[in-house]
Design a protein around this motif. Structure first.
Motif, mmCIF file in Angstrom:
data_model
loop_
_atom_site.group_PDB
_atom_site.id
_atom_site.type_symbol
_atom_site.label_atom_id
_atom_site.label_comp_id
_atom_site.label_asym_id
_atom_site.label_seq_id
_atom_site.Cartn_x
_atom_site.Cartn_y
_atom_site.Cartn_z
ATOM 1 N N THR A 243 0.819 -1.218 0.000
ATOM 2 C CA THR A 243 0.000 0.000 0.000
ATOM 3 C C THR A 243 0.855 1.271 0.000
ATOM 4 O OG1 THR A 243 -0.211 -0.369 2.383
ATOM 5 C CG2 THR A 243 -2.093 -0.965 1.020
ATOM 6 N N PHE A 244 1.826 1.347 0.898
ATOM 7 C CA PHE A 244 2.653 2.543 0.986
ATOM 8 C C PHE A 244 3.995 2.305 0.292
ATOM 9 C CE2 PHE A 244 0.081 2.733 5.015
ATOM 10 C CZ PHE A 244 -0.795 3.701 4.546
ATOM 11 N N VAL A 245 3.953 2.338 -1.027
ATOM 12 C CA VAL A 245 5.152 2.116 -1.834
ATOM 13 C C VAL A 245 5.794 3.485 -2.102
ATOM 14 C CG1 VAL A 245 5.966 1.215 -4.048
ATOM 15 C CG2 VAL A 245 4.056 0.090 -2.869
ATOM 16 N N PRO A 246 7.139 3.606 -1.981
ATOM 17 C CA PRO A 246 8.132 2.543 -1.826
ATOM 18 C C PRO A 246 8.548 2.245 -0.387
ATOM 19 C CG PRO A 246 9.258 4.576 -2.328
ATOM 20 C CD PRO A 246 7.795 4.913 -2.274
ATOM 21 N N LEU A 247 7.877 2.843 0.603
ATOM 22 C CA LEU A 247 8.311 2.644 1.983
ATOM 23 C C LEU A 247 8.194 1.185 2.417
ATOM 24 C CD1 LEU A 247 6.809 5.795 3.751
ATOM 25 C CD2 LEU A 247 9.185 5.384 3.092
ATOM 26 N N MET A 248 7.061 0.570 2.121
ATOM 27 C CA MET A 248 6.843 -0.816 2.520
ATOM 28 C C MET A 248 7.369 -1.728 1.419
ATOM 29 S SD MET A 248 3.052 -0.318 4.202
ATOM 30 C CE MET A 248 2.569 -1.990 3.847
ATOM 31 N N THR A 249 8.435 -2.443 1.716
ATOM 32 C CA THR A 249 9.138 -3.221 0.689
ATOM 33 C C THR A 249 8.826 -4.711 0.727
ATOM 34 O OG1 THR A 249 11.033 -3.448 2.168
ATOM 35 C CG2 THR A 249 11.043 -1.575 0.638
ATOM 36 N N GLY A 250 8.223 -5.187 1.800
ATOM 37 C CA GLY A 250 7.959 -6.615 1.925
ATOM 38 C C GLY A 250 6.934 -7.101 0.915
ATOM 39 N N THR A 251 7.159 -8.276 0.358
ATOM 40 C CA THR A 251 6.261 -8.852 -0.646
ATOM 41 C C THR A 251 5.916 -10.292 -0.289
ATOM 42 O OG1 THR A 251 8.027 -9.768 -2.043
ATOM 43 C CG2 THR A 251 7.377 -7.450 -2.430
ATOM 44 N N PRO A 252 4.815 -10.811 -0.824
ATOM 45 C CA PRO A 252 4.474 -12.222 -0.600
ATOM 46 C C PRO A 252 5.546 -13.176 -1.125
ATOM 47 C CG PRO A 252 2.586 -11.024 -1.466
ATOM 48 C CD PRO A 252 3.759 -10.099 -1.561
ATOM 49 N N GLU A 253 6.219 -12.797 -2.203
ATOM 50 C CA GLU A 253 7.278 -13.651 -2.755
ATOM 51 C C GLU A 253 8.445 -13.771 -1.774
ATOM 52 O OE1 GLU A 253 4.628 -12.237 -5.788
ATOM 53 O OE2 GLU A 253 5.859 -11.083 -4.382
ATOM 54 N N GLN A 254 8.830 -12.649 -1.178
ATOM 55 C CA GLN A 254 9.887 -12.690 -0.169
ATOM 56 C C GLN A 254 9.456 -13.503 1.045
ATOM 57 O OE1 GLN A 254 10.415 -8.525 0.565
ATOM 58 N NE2 GLN A 254 11.663 -8.168 -1.259
ATOM 59 N N PHE A 255 8.205 -13.327 1.436
ATOM 60 C CA PHE A 255 7.668 -14.068 2.575
ATOM 61 C C PHE A 255 7.669 -15.568 2.285
ATOM 62 C CE2 PHE A 255 3.688 -15.172 5.155
ATOM 63 C CZ PHE A 255 4.367 -15.228 6.359
ATOM 64 N N ALA A 256 7.277 -15.937 1.076
ATOM 65 C CA ALA A 256 7.270 -17.346 0.683
ATOM 66 C C ALA A 256 8.681 -17.931 0.756
ATOM 67 C CB ALA A 256 6.707 -17.502 -0.725
ATOM 68 N N SER A 257 9.669 -17.147 0.319
ATOM 69 C CA SER A 257 11.056 -17.611 0.364
ATOM 70 C C SER A 257 11.532 -17.808 1.794
ATOM 71 C CB SER A 257 11.947 -16.596 -0.360
ATOM 72 O OG SER A 257 13.308 -16.960 -0.248
ATOM 73 N N GLU A 258 11.175 -16.869 2.659
ATOM 74 C CA GLU A 258 11.581 -16.978 4.068
ATOM 75 C C GLU A 258 10.911 -18.173 4.746
ATOM 76 O OE1 GLU A 258 13.857 -15.366 5.572
ATOM 77 O OE2 GLU A 258 14.255 -13.693 4.214
ATOM 78 N N LEU A 259 9.652 -18.416 4.423
ATOM 79 C CA LEU A 259 8.963 -19.585 4.976
ATOM 80 C C LEU A 259 9.617 -20.875 4.487
ATOM 81 C CD1 LEU A 259 5.213 -18.508 4.624
ATOM 82 C CD2 LEU A 259 6.482 -18.769 6.757
ATOM 83 N N LYS A 260 9.982 -20.901 3.210
ATOM 84 C CA LYS A 260 10.606 -22.104 2.644
ATOM 85 C C LYS A 260 11.934 -22.409 3.322
ATOM 86 C CE LYS A 260 11.731 -24.275 -1.773
ATOM 87 N NZ LYS A 260 11.736 -24.111 -3.258
ATOM 88 N N GLN A 261 12.710 -21.368 3.608
ATOM 89 C CA GLN A 261 13.983 -21.577 4.303
ATOM 90 C C GLN A 261 13.791 -22.229 5.659
ATOM 91 O OE1 GLN A 261 16.569 -18.098 4.445
ATOM 92 N NE2 GLN A 261 15.712 -17.358 2.503
ATOM 93 N N ARG A 262 12.619 -21.987 6.263
ATOM 94 C CA ARG A 262 12.320 -22.530 7.594
ATOM 95 C C ARG A 262 11.441 -23.773 7.512
ATOM 96 N NH1 ARG A 262 13.030 -17.299 7.338
ATOM 97 N NH2 ARG A 262 14.002 -16.117 9.045
ATOM 98 N N LYS A 263 11.269 -24.287 6.306
ATOM 99 C CA LYS A 263 10.439 -25.472 6.042
ATOM 100 C C LYS A 263 9.006 -25.265 6.508
ATOM 101 C CE LYS A 263 14.415 -28.586 6.265
ATOM 102 N NZ LYS A 263 15.020 -29.803 6.880
ATOM 103 N N LEU A 264 8.520 -24.056 6.279
ATOM 104 C CA LEU A 264 7.156 -23.696 6.661
ATOM 105 C C LEU A 264 6.325 -23.319 5.445
ATOM 106 C CD1 LEU A 264 8.029 -21.388 9.708
ATOM 107 C CD2 LEU A 264 7.125 -23.722 9.831
#
Length: 284
Positions: free
Chosen positions: A248-269
């Motif tokens: 919503t507040f771009v470019p301040l908020m940089t987090g994305t679902p793709e990044q979140f998916a990658s972080e979850l995968k690293q943790r086997k989640l």
């Protein structure tokens, strides 16, 4: 003499009637469902099996909800409005929805007082029955919905001009920010984190009931980002997690679902990830 064809037809009719009878008496048959709609940012509508309607952080007019004006115009029923903290992107159109529907406010006692005084929320639509504090459990609709207020690590203020309630552009204290654990009878248990950073006490949330669905902020800058949100998922261990408060507040908020998916995968989640599309209902 009865023909073979006639006998087959009779048998088929009896079998069909038997199936209908079994379907009718089966406890799991045609059970009412819980429905969840995401409107972008942290805004959700929850409809219970009995048809009660809850709005959570109802900023329906946020930038990622292209249908926001129509969504707001179509709101004709709301029983409860849950607001996690006082910022405009969470208070949203709560006052307008409340005045139109008579919905009651569910939040902390301090934020309720601030919204009544500065935020345009009808004071007679909040009370000690709907306002609480951390650790307390509020029960509604004869126990069909129970809401526990839990802490969040963030800030909170109310500005009447920000939310279009008044011309007052002063910032007033909105109490401590919160998250919600919502238990729906015959439905899911949902943990809406509100705006927060990762904090260790998240591990205690599931000790009082397994979390079926975690709604987790991932946007960064104002809240935890994808990596810290993934650690929060590890602590809470929900069946599924939906990312929210991003884009919503771009470019301040940089987090994305793709990044979140990658972080979850690293943790086997990664098997826990559930992506919702804005305005598209999900049923349980």
């Amino acid at each position: 003499m009865v023909s073979v064809a006639s006998l087959k037809r009779s048998t088929a009719l009896v079998f069909a009637a038997l199936l209908l009878f079994i379907w009718a008496i089966c406890p799991g048959a045609a059970q009412p469902q819980t429905q969840l709609v995401w409107y972008g940012q942290s805004a959700f509508k929850l409809v219970t099996p009995a048809g009660h309607v809850l709005f959570i952080d109802p900023w329906l007019l946020n930038p990622v909800n292209k249908n926001g004006k129509n969504d707001l115009a179509q709101v004709d029923k709301a029983d409860l409005i849950l607001i996690s903290h006082g910022h405009f992107d969470h208070v949203g159109q709560a006052g307008e929805i409340a005045r139109r529907t008579g919905a009651k406010l569910v939040t902390t006692l301090d934020l309720g007082n601030a919204l009544a005084r500065y935020g345009g929320f009808p004071k007679d639509q909040m009370s000690y029955q709907t306002l609480g504090n951390f650790g307390g459990v509020l029960s509604f609709f004869d126990g069909e919905v129970k809401v526990a207020l839990v802490p969040a690590v963030h800030s909170s203020h109310v500005n009447g001009k920000d939310i279009g309630a008044t011309g007052d552009d002063e910032y007033h204290w909105g109490g401590a920010p919160a998250g919600f654990v919502i238990v729906v009878k015959g439905g899911p248990t949902i943990y809406h984190t509100g705006d927060t950073d990762l904090f260790g006490d998240m591990r205690y949330v599931p000790q009082f009931g397994k979390i079926d669905l975690m709604l987790a902020c991932i946007g960064d800058h104002f809240t935890m980002g994808p990596a810290r949100a993934a650690e929060a998922v590890a602590l809470v261990d929900p069946a599924k997690v939906v990312p929210m408060h991003y884009g919503t507040f771009v470019p301040l908020m940089t987090g994305t679902p793709e990044q979140f998916a990658s972080e979850l995968k690293q943790r086997k989640l990664d098997g826990k990830l559930l992506l919702l599309r804005v305005g598209v209902p999900m049923t349980f």
